[in-house]
Every structure is written in C-alpha cells, then in structure tokens.
Design a protein around this motif. Sequence first.
Motif, short mmCIF file in Angstrom:
data_model
loop_
_atom_site.label_atom_id
_atom_site.label_comp_id
_atom_site.label_asym_id
_atom_site.label_seq_id
_atom_site.Cartn_x
_atom_site.Cartn_y
_atom_site.Cartn_z
N ARG A 43 0.79 -1.18 -0.14
CA ARG A 43 0.04 -0.11 0.04
C ARG A 43 0.70 1.23 -0.07
O ARG A 43 0.38 2.28 -0.59
CB ARG A 43 -0.98 0.03 1.06
N LEU A 44 2.01 1.20 0.72
CA LEU A 44 2.66 2.50 0.97
C LEU A 44 4.23 2.41 0.12
O LEU A 44 5.03 2.91 0.15
CB LEU A 44 3.09 2.87 2.18
N GLY A 45 4.38 1.15 -0.78
CA GLY A 45 5.21 0.99 -1.71
C GLY A 45 6.29 0.26 -1.38
O GLY A 45 7.24 -0.09 -1.82
N ALA A 127 10.13 -2.42 7.99
CA ALA A 127 9.57 -3.65 8.27
C ALA A 127 8.05 -3.57 8.42
O ALA A 127 7.19 -4.38 7.61
CB ALA A 127 10.11 -4.41 9.53
N LEU A 128 7.40 -2.62 8.84
CA LEU A 128 6.05 -2.33 8.97
C LEU A 128 5.64 -1.84 7.34
O LEU A 128 4.45 -2.39 6.94
CB LEU A 128 5.61 -1.09 9.49
N ILE A 132 8.81 6.52 6.90
CA ILE A 132 8.71 7.62 7.87
C ILE A 132 7.42 8.37 8.22
O ILE A 132 7.37 9.26 8.71
CB ILE A 132 9.83 8.74 7.81
N SER A 133 6.31 7.99 7.27
CA SER A 133 5.02 8.40 7.62
C SER A 133 4.45 7.94 8.72
O SER A 133 3.60 8.55 9.63
CB SER A 133 3.95 7.92 6.59
N PHE A 178 1.39 -8.69 9.09
CA PHE A 178 0.54 -7.48 8.75
C PHE A 178 0.00 -7.56 7.36
O PHE A 178 0.61 -8.10 6.23
CB PHE A 178 1.20 -6.51 9.02
N PRO A 179 -1.35 -7.43 7.43
CA PRO A 179 -1.91 -7.17 5.87
C PRO A 179 -1.15 -6.26 5.14
O PRO A 179 -0.83 -5.24 5.70
CB PRO A 179 -3.44 -6.93 6.12
N ARG A 180 -0.98 -6.39 3.86
CA ARG A 180 -0.26 -5.52 2.73
C ARG A 180 -1.15 -4.28 2.38
O ARG A 180 -2.23 -4.38 2.08
CB ARG A 180 0.32 -6.16 1.54
#
Length: 180
Positions: A43-45, A127-128, A132-133, A178-180
């Motif tokens: 989702r965030l790349g 990892a998450l 840095i958001s 964690f779900p992507r």
Amino acid sequence: MLIISMIGLDKREFHSHAHKMLRECLRNKGIEYSEATPVTRGRLGKPSLTEHPDVHYNISHADGIAACMVSELECGIDCENVRDFHPSVMKRAFSAKEREMVEKAPESERNLLFFRLWTLKEAYVKALGTGISYPLADAEFIFDGDNIETDIDNCYFRQYILKNGRYVVSICEIKRKFPR
C-alpha cells in the motif's frame, strides 16, 4: 540471511551494490532475482517478490556501507555512517525519554547514540512498510547495556556497531504478518 558490506564505492554505486547483495541472498534460497523479477508493491510502496510471498527482504545503504537481509518474516534493515546529527530531527522523531538519553550522554557518545536510535526506528518502519510516515517518536527504544528495550510487541530487534562506532546497522523482524 544478512549481508553487510563496507567498501569504497561512489554514493551512486551503493544502490546497485545493495541489489547485488540482495541477488546473492535470494540465490542462497534458490530464487533468481533480476530487474525482470516480478515485484509487488504494498500500500505504501514496500516491495515484495510476487512469486515468493513468504520471502521478505529489505536493503539499506549509506555513505560507506550497504546492508541487505532476507527473512521468512517481514523485515526491515537500516544502516548509517555515524556523523553529526541535526537536533531538529531528534526533536521530531524521538520520544522525550530518548531525547533525554542523548542529551545526557557524554558529548563524545551522542552521535553514535543518536544513530543507534535512528536506525532502530528506520528498521521498524521499513519492516512495517510504512516508511517515515509512521510517527517515529511513538517507537521508543532504551538501551540497557547491549540490550535493546522497547514496548513494541511482536518484533525482534538486533543491532550491530561496526568499525569502532563508525557505522550502525539495525534490524527488525516482525513476528506476525501484517496485511499488505
């Protein structure tokens, strides 16, 4: 698997070198990796191998150092060369306890301490897959000797201080997916 390399490359060459390290790590798992390898973006790349969803990887590079890891767990790695830090970054990214820890440290140890904390935060958010958001001050780390203490659940953290404190490499592996 973890590979850390400290060689005299031009800054532009470190990205390419990190990908060569990734190819070597993946080859040890029987996976051929090239520019043609299908990669899915989260989702965030955050990239992952489309055809190998249970193999996770992350790379990092900084002036004088490159690092790569491959794991069965979601993972993040960050490496930095220790240098003077910007206090404004510490104010934005560190908790009150972490800022106090750095400020109370002997001046000769502050830069290393800053980058020990910074690389742990970076490895965690990588990892998450959030980058840095993520509110970095919420990821708090304290050191008890060589032990890394945190209230972050479901993660393993390791840290390597190399070349007499010239470089820091931090690793985070998430114990659950964690779900992507």
